[in-house]
Design a protein around this motif. Structure first.
Motif, PDB file in Angstrom:
ATOM      1  N   ASP A  68      36.790 102.307  73.780  1.00  0.00           N
ATOM      2  CA  ASP A  68      36.960 103.284  74.856  1.00  0.00           C
ATOM      3  C   ASP A  68      36.753 104.678  74.280  1.00  0.00           C
ATOM      4  N   SER A  69      35.782 105.384  74.827  1.00  0.00           N
ATOM      5  CA  SER A  69      35.464 106.720  74.322  1.00  0.00           C
ATOM      6  C   SER A  69      35.371 107.687  75.496  1.00  0.00           C
ATOM      7  N   SER A  70      35.845 108.902  75.290  1.00  0.00           N
ATOM      8  CA  SER A  70      35.737 109.916  76.332  1.00  0.00           C
ATOM      9  C   SER A  70      35.321 111.245  75.713  1.00  0.00           C
ATOM     10  N   LEU A  71      34.480 111.963  76.438  1.00  0.00           N
ATOM     11  CA  LEU A  71      34.020 113.288  76.042  1.00  0.00           C
ATOM     12  C   LEU A  71      34.570 114.287  77.043  1.00  0.00           C
ATOM     13  N   TYR A  72      34.924 115.468  76.578  1.00  0.00           N
ATOM     14  CA  TYR A  72      35.409 116.448  77.540  1.00  0.00           C
ATOM     15  C   TYR A  72      35.120 117.863  77.071  1.00  0.00           C
TER      16      TYR A  72
ATOM     17  N   THR B 291      27.640 124.906  85.826  1.00  0.00           N
ATOM     18  CA  THR B 291      26.248 124.475  85.637  1.00  0.00           C
ATOM     19  C   THR B 291      25.913 124.319  84.158  1.00  0.00           C
ATOM     20  N   ILE B 292      26.330 125.300  83.342  1.00  0.00           N
ATOM     21  CA  ILE B 292      26.101 125.236  81.900  1.00  0.00           C
ATOM     22  C   ILE B 292      26.840 124.050  81.293  1.00  0.00           C
ATOM     23  N   THR B 293      28.065 123.810  81.753  1.00  0.00           N
ATOM     24  CA  THR B 293      28.876 122.714  81.224  1.00  0.00           C
ATOM     25  C   THR B 293      28.242 121.362  81.515  1.00  0.00           C
TER      26      THR B 293
ATOM     27  N   GLU C  32      25.163 116.532  79.733  1.00  0.00           N
ATOM     28  CA  GLU C  32      23.988 115.668  79.893  1.00  0.00           C
ATOM     29  C   GLU C  32      23.182 115.608  78.599  1.00  0.00           C
ATOM     30  N   LYS C  33      23.026 116.752  77.938  1.00  0.00           N
ATOM     31  CA  LYS C  33      22.304 116.788  76.670  1.00  0.00           C
ATOM     32  C   LYS C  33      23.030 115.972  75.612  1.00  0.00           C
ATOM     33  N   CYS C  34      24.348 116.096  75.577  1.00  0.00           N
ATOM     34  CA  CYS C  34      25.137 115.354  74.599  1.00  0.00           C
ATOM     35  C   CYS C  34      25.073 113.854  74.865  1.00  0.00           C
ATOM     36  N   ILE C  35      25.165 113.453  76.131  1.00  0.00           N
ATOM     37  CA  ILE C  35      25.121 112.034  76.474  1.00  0.00           C
ATOM     38  C   ILE C  35      23.778 111.426  76.098  1.00  0.00           C
ATOM     39  N   THR C  36      22.696 112.195  76.240  1.00  0.00           N
ATOM     40  CA  THR C  36      21.376 111.716  75.816  1.00  0.00           C
ATOM     41  C   THR C  36      21.377 111.426  74.313  1.00  0.00           C
ATOM     42  N   SER C  37      21.996 112.318  73.530  1.00  0.00           N
ATOM     43  CA  SER C  37      22.092 112.106  72.082  1.00  0.00           C
ATOM     44  C   SER C  37      22.955 110.890  71.758  1.00  0.00           C
TER      45      SER C  37
ATOM     46  N   LYS D 283      37.237 126.086  94.203  1.00  0.00           N
ATOM     47  CA  LYS D 283      36.240 127.051  93.717  1.00  0.00           C
ATOM     48  C   LYS D 283      35.091 126.399  92.951  1.00  0.00           C
ATOM     49  N   ILE D 284      35.241 125.103  92.630  1.00  0.00           N
ATOM     50  CA  ILE D 284      34.254 124.442  91.773  1.00  0.00           C
ATOM     51  C   ILE D 284      33.509 123.374  92.556  1.00  0.00           C
ATOM     52  N   GLU D 285      32.203 123.485  92.578  1.00  0.00           N
ATOM     53  CA  GLU D 285      31.359 122.448  93.166  1.00  0.00           C
ATOM     54  C   GLU D 285      30.612 121.767  92.024  1.00  0.00           C
ATOM     55  N   CYS D 286      31.093 120.605  91.651  1.00  0.00           N
ATOM     56  CA  CYS D 286      30.516 119.898  90.505  1.00  0.00           C
ATOM     57  C   CYS D 286      29.380 118.997  90.967  1.00  0.00           C
ATOM     58  N   PRO D 287      28.168 119.209  90.452  1.00  0.00           N
ATOM     59  CA  PRO D 287      27.053 118.332  90.823  1.00  0.00           C
ATOM     60  C   PRO D 287      27.179 116.979  90.139  1.00  0.00           C
ATOM     61  N   SER D 288      26.338 116.057  90.557  1.00  0.00           N
ATOM     62  CA  SER D 288      26.308 114.755  89.890  1.00  0.00           C
ATOM     63  C   SER D 288      25.754 114.929  88.482  1.00  0.00           C
ATOM     64  N   ILE D 289      26.167 114.050  87.583  1.00  0.00           N
ATOM     65  CA  ILE D 289      25.724 114.111  86.191  1.00  0.00           C
ATOM     66  C   ILE D 289      24.759 112.970  85.929  1.00  0.00           C
ATOM     67  N   ILE D 290      23.618 113.287  85.345  1.00  0.00           N
ATOM     68  CA  ILE D 290      22.600 112.277  85.077  1.00  0.00           C
ATOM     69  C   ILE D 290      22.949 111.546  83.776  1.00  0.00           C
ATOM     70  N   ILE D 291      23.158 110.241  83.889  1.00  0.00           N
ATOM     71  CA  ILE D 291      23.470 109.393  82.740  1.00  0.00           C
ATOM     72  C   ILE D 291      22.468 108.252  82.743  1.00  0.00           C
ATOM     73  N   GLY D 292      21.495 108.322  81.852  1.00  0.00           N
ATOM     74  CA  GLY D 292      20.428 107.321  81.842  1.00  0.00           C
ATOM     75  C   GLY D 292      19.630 107.413  83.118  1.00  0.00           C
ATOM     76  N   ASP D 293      19.564 106.314  83.862  1.00  0.00           N
ATOM     77  CA  ASP D 293      18.836 106.277  85.134  1.00  0.00           C
ATOM     78  C   ASP D 293      19.770 106.434  86.323  1.00  0.00           C
ATOM     79  N   HIS D 294      21.009 106.800  86.079  1.00  0.00           N
ATOM     80  CA  HIS D 294      21.991 106.893  87.155  1.00  0.00           C
ATOM     81  C   HIS D 294      22.468 108.334  87.336  1.00  0.00           C
ATOM     82  N   GLN D 295      22.752 108.665  88.578  1.00  0.00           N
ATOM     83  CA  GLN D 295      23.409 109.926  88.906  1.00  0.00           C
ATOM     84  C   GLN D 295      24.856 109.609  89.243  1.00  0.00           C
ATOM     85  N   VAL D 296      25.760 110.078  88.407  1.00  0.00           N
ATOM     86  CA  VAL D 296      27.177 109.739  88.549  1.00  0.00           C
ATOM     87  C   VAL D 296      27.923 110.907  89.189  1.00  0.00           C
ATOM     88  N   GLU D 297      28.574 110.621  90.322  1.00  0.00           N
ATOM     89  CA  GLU D 297      29.367 111.631  91.015  1.00  0.00           C
ATOM     90  C   GLU D 297      30.774 111.686  90.417  1.00  0.00           C
TER      91      GLU D 297
END
Length: 259
Positions: free
Chosen positions: A107-111, A120-122, A127-132, A162-176
């Motif tokens: 079990d691993s978690s990144l934060y 947006t920057i976060t 996404e860049k880190c998950i690709t690595s 105040k925060i609208e978090c977009p979906s995060i691209i993980i591989g071929d999936h967009q995770v909400e």
């Protein structure tokens, strides 16, 4: 659990590995253990155990032909515990990208902590880190289960609006982002209130308490104590450090069960 500042939020990704213990490459595991200082008899013992291992499948009186195992370690064994060192270089990769993380077995978690204006920057950094991480896993013969990887945006209630978090691209999936996510048996919610986890603990403990009550006249005092500790006290004690600092209202729910 992450401690949040009043004006900061935390974006968390809970990675899901597919059959992590079954895909550990033997040669890479032994090489990693050697680099970490495992030598002499200990390394020879592990090498002997992993070399030329075979597996068969039996169904009734029939069995398959033996197949040599080139990967995988028994979960819960000494080698299963050693396999956590197999991922030690992943920590180096994450630190090189200024990523906070927690590892526990498979079990691993990144934060990442961030200000609301930097969402947006976060997301881009994650996404860049998950690709690595996916590339690292491919080299280690591990596989991330993209569809089961969860994203949790943790913030105070007033920051949530105040925060609208977009979906995060993980591989071929967009995770909400989810409202709740489970990590090593703990249900975390988007406000770090532990309310959902406490509700789950109380529901499970009450069910077992009711079941024990129905058969208690057939049990000795010692047997009843063993059942209470196995099915109720153990649930109250599990990860109870996370209950520190919670509102009295939440703690009283657990105390009522304990009494």
């Amino acid at each position: 659990m992450v401690a949040l500042g009043g004006q900061k939020a935390c974006l968390t990704v809970l990675l899901d590995l597919s059959a992590a213990f079954d895909t550990v490459d033997h040669l890479q595991l032994l090489s990693t253990l050697s680099d970490l200082g495992v030598k002499s008899s200990a390394l020879k013992w592990m090498t002997s155990y992993l070399s030329d291992r075979q597996q068969i499948v039996c169904l009734g009186k029939d069995s398959s032909d033996p197949q040599t195992l080139e990967c995988g370690v028994p979960q819960g064994s000494v080698l299963g515990l050693c396999s956590s060192r197999y991922t030690s270089s992943l920590g180096q990769l994450l630190r090189s990208q200024d990523m906070d993380y927690h590892f526990y077995a498979d079990d691993s978690s990144l934060y990442l902590m961030f200000h609301p204006n930097d969402i947006t920057i976060t997301v881009h950094r994650l996404e860049k880190c998950i690709t690595s991480v996916r590339q690292w896993m491919s080299q280690k013969c591990l596989k991330m289960n993209d569809s089961k990887t969860e994203v949790l945006l943790i913030s105070s209630k007033h920051l949530t609006r105040k925060i609208e978090c977009p979906s995060i691209i993980i591989g071929d999936h967009q995770v909400e982002p989810s409202d709740v996510a489970k990590s090593i048996g703990v249900i975390m919610d988007k406000h770090a209130s532990m309310e959902d986890h406490i509700t789950s603990v109380c529901r499970s403990a009450q069910y077992h308490l009711y079941s024990i009550g129905r058969i208690r006249k057939y049990l000795t005092r010692e047997a009843k104590e063993q059942l209470i500790h196995a099915f109720i006290t153990s649930k109250l004690d599990y990860c109870n450090a996370l209950f520190c600092g919670l509102p009295v209202k939440q703690i009283k729910r657990l105390q009522r069960l304990q009494k």
